[in-house]
Write a protein that holds these residues in place. Structure first.
Motif, PDB file in Angstrom:
ATOM      1  N   ARG A  45       0.833  -1.211   0.000  1.00 22.59           N
ATOM      2  CA  ARG A  45       0.000   0.000   0.000  1.00 22.59           C
ATOM      3  C   ARG A  45       0.862   1.253   0.000  1.00 22.59           C
ATOM      4  O   ARG A  45       0.580   2.219  -0.697  1.00 22.59           O
ATOM      5  N   ILE A  46       1.918   1.242   0.789  1.00 21.48           N
ATOM      6  CA  ILE A  46       2.820   2.389   0.831  1.00 21.48           C
ATOM      7  C   ILE A  46       3.552   2.515  -0.499  1.00 21.48           C
ATOM      8  O   ILE A  46       3.640   3.606  -1.072  1.00 21.48           O
ATOM      9  N   TYR A  47       4.049   1.403  -0.997  1.00 18.81           N
ATOM     10  CA  TYR A  47       4.835   1.384  -2.235  1.00 18.81           C
ATOM     11  C   TYR A  47       4.051   1.961  -3.417  1.00 18.81           C
ATOM     12  O   TYR A  47       4.563   2.803  -4.148  1.00 18.81           O
ATOM     13  N   ILE A  48       2.818   1.505  -3.595  1.00 15.57           N
ATOM     14  CA  ILE A  48       2.078   1.936  -4.786  1.00 15.57           C
ATOM     15  C   ILE A  48       1.640   3.401  -4.728  1.00 15.57           C
ATOM     16  O   ILE A  48       1.385   3.999  -5.774  1.00 15.57           O
ATOM     17  N   HIS A  49       1.607   3.974  -3.530  1.00 18.25           N
ATOM     18  CA  HIS A  49       1.205   5.376  -3.400  1.00 18.25           C
ATOM     19  C   HIS A  49       2.388   6.320  -3.212  1.00 18.25           C
ATOM     20  O   HIS A  49       2.220   7.537  -3.226  1.00 18.25           O
ATOM     21  N   SER A  50       3.561   5.770  -3.047  1.00 20.83           N
ATOM     22  CA  SER A  50       4.734   6.595  -2.801  1.00 20.83           C
ATOM     23  C   SER A  50       5.214   7.276  -4.084  1.00 20.83           C
ATOM     24  O   SER A  50       5.182   6.701  -5.166  1.00 20.83           O
ATOM     25  N   THR A  51       5.670   8.497  -3.907  1.00 16.79           N
ATOM     26  CA  THR A  51       6.292   9.236  -5.013  1.00 16.79           C
ATOM     27  C   THR A  51       7.785   9.429  -4.752  1.00 16.79           C
ATOM     28  O   THR A  51       8.463  10.116  -5.510  1.00 16.79           O
ATOM     29  N   LEU A  52       8.278   8.814  -3.686  1.00 18.15           N
ATOM     30  CA  LEU A  52       9.668   8.970  -3.283  1.00 18.15           C
ATOM     31  C   LEU A  52      10.475   7.731  -3.662  1.00 18.15           C
ATOM     32  O   LEU A  52      10.218   6.638  -3.156  1.00 18.15           O
ATOM     33  N   ASP A  53      11.427   7.905  -4.541  1.00 17.45           N
ATOM     34  CA  ASP A  53      12.246   6.778  -4.992  1.00 17.45           C
ATOM     35  C   ASP A  53      12.981   6.108  -3.843  1.00 17.45           C
ATOM     36  O   ASP A  53      13.070   4.882  -3.783  1.00 17.45           O
ATOM     37  N   TRP A  54      13.527   6.904  -2.919  1.00 14.51           N
ATOM     38  CA  TRP A  54      14.256   6.324  -1.794  1.00 14.51           C
ATOM     39  C   TRP A  54      13.342   5.461  -0.926  1.00 14.51           C
ATOM     40  O   TRP A  54      13.766   4.432  -0.409  1.00 14.51           O
ATOM     41  N   GLN A  55      12.079   5.882  -0.777  1.00 17.84           N
ATOM     42  CA  GLN A  55      11.135   5.114   0.029  1.00 17.84           C
ATOM     43  C   GLN A  55      10.809   3.785  -0.655  1.00 17.84           C
ATOM     44  O   GLN A  55      10.756   2.734  -0.007  1.00 17.84           O
ATOM     45  N   LYS A  56      10.619   3.823  -1.956  1.00 23.50           N
ATOM     46  CA  LYS A  56      10.360   2.600  -2.705  1.00 23.50           C
ATOM     47  C   LYS A  56      11.558   1.654  -2.619  1.00 23.50           C
ATOM     48  O   LYS A  56      11.392   0.451  -2.443  1.00 23.50           O
ATOM     49  N   ASP A  57      12.765   2.208  -2.736  1.00 21.95           N
ATOM     50  CA  ASP A  57      13.975   1.389  -2.619  1.00 21.95           C
ATOM     51  C   ASP A  57      14.065   0.734  -1.237  1.00 21.95           C
ATOM     52  O   ASP A  57      14.393  -0.448  -1.128  1.00 21.95           O
ATOM     53  N   ASP A  58      13.760   1.506  -0.198  1.00 25.13           N
ATOM     54  CA  ASP A  58      13.784   0.960   1.164  1.00 25.13           C
ATOM     55  C   ASP A  58      12.774  -0.173   1.324  1.00 25.13           C
ATOM     56  O   ASP A  58      13.066  -1.182   1.977  1.00 25.13           O
ATOM     57  N   ILE A  59      11.613  -0.024   0.736  1.00 25.64           N
ATOM     58  CA  ILE A  59      10.594  -1.069   0.808  1.00 25.64           C
ATOM     59  C   ILE A  59      11.060  -2.311   0.063  1.00 25.64           C
ATOM     60  O   ILE A  59      10.911  -3.431   0.555  1.00 25.64           O
ATOM     61  N   GLU A  60      11.644  -2.132  -1.113  1.00 25.52           N
ATOM     62  CA  GLU A  60      12.151  -3.279  -1.868  1.00 25.52           C
ATOM     63  C   GLU A  60      13.218  -4.032  -1.075  1.00 25.52           C
ATOM     64  O   GLU A  60      13.225  -5.266  -1.049  1.00 25.52           O
ATOM     65  N   ILE A  61      14.093  -3.311  -0.413  1.00 27.43           N
ATOM     66  CA  ILE A  61      15.143  -3.938   0.391  1.00 27.43           C
ATOM     67  C   ILE A  61      14.523  -4.691   1.568  1.00 27.43           C
ATOM     68  O   ILE A  61      14.907  -5.833   1.850  1.00 27.43           O
ATOM     69  N   ALA A  62      13.562  -4.078   2.237  1.00 30.39           N
ATOM     70  CA  ALA A  62      12.914  -4.720   3.386  1.00 30.39           C
ATOM     71  C   ALA A  62      12.170  -5.985   2.963  1.00 30.39           C
ATOM     72  O   ALA A  62      12.247  -7.017   3.646  1.00 30.39           O
ATOM     73  N   ILE A  63      11.492  -5.936   1.842  1.00 28.90           N
ATOM     74  CA  ILE A  63      10.734  -7.096   1.366  1.00 28.90           C
ATOM     75  C   ILE A  63      11.679  -8.206   0.920  1.00 28.90           C
ATOM     76  O   ILE A  63      11.442  -9.383   1.194  1.00 28.90           O
ATOM     77  N   ALA A  64      12.751  -7.860   0.241  1.00 29.33           N
ATOM     78  CA  ALA A  64      13.734  -8.876  -0.181  1.00 29.33           C
ATOM     79  C   ALA A  64      14.331  -9.563   1.042  1.00 29.33           C
ATOM     80  O   ALA A  64      14.497 -10.790   1.057  1.00 29.33           O
ATOM     81  N   SER A  65      14.629  -8.796   2.073  1.00 32.40           N
ATOM     82  CA  SER A  65      15.154  -9.361   3.308  1.00 32.40           C
ATOM     83  C   SER A  65      14.119 -10.267   3.968  1.00 32.40           C
ATOM     84  O   SER A  65      14.445 -11.356   4.441  1.00 32.40           O
ATOM     85  N   TYR A  66      12.882  -9.839   3.979  1.00 31.92           N
ATOM     86  CA  TYR A  66      11.798 -10.644   4.539  1.00 31.92           C
ATOM     87  C   TYR A  66      11.648 -11.950   3.760  1.00 31.92           C
ATOM     88  O   TYR A  66      11.501 -13.022   4.343  1.00 31.92           O
TER      89      TYR A  66
END
Length: 83
Positions: free
Chosen positions: A19-40
């Motif tokens: 939900r955060i990812y699809i509404h985010s306009t911040l590249d750094w935030q999307k990158d952080d989410i991708e890293i967190a999900i990959a780790s998960y």
């Protein structure tokens, strides 16, 4: 064996981040989410990951397919909650 708890935990975490990812306009935030999900994904039940990924090794870890992957994962996990 995939437990109901592992499905619920994965669904809650991935759904929230999606939900955060699809509404985010911040590249750094999307990158952080991708890293967190990959780790998960690295730490989650391999059996559950195999089910939601269809056996694809780079599932939830490929930047180019991340939005598609997380959407698919959330849909599959949501369906699994009601089985």
């Amino acid at each position: 064996m995939i437990t109901k708890d592992s499905i619920e935990t994965a669904y809650s975490f991935l759904h929230q981040k999606q939900r955060i990812y699809i509404h985010s306009t911040l590249d750094w935030q999307k990158d952080d989410i991708e890293i967190a999900i990959a780790s998960y994904a690295d730490e989650m039940s391999q059996e559950l990951l195999d089910v939601i990924s269809g056996g694809r090794a780079d599932f939830l870890r490929d930047h180019k397919r991340f939005k598609e992957d997380i959407t698919k994962a959330v849909e599959i996990l949501e369906n699994m909650l009601y089985i």
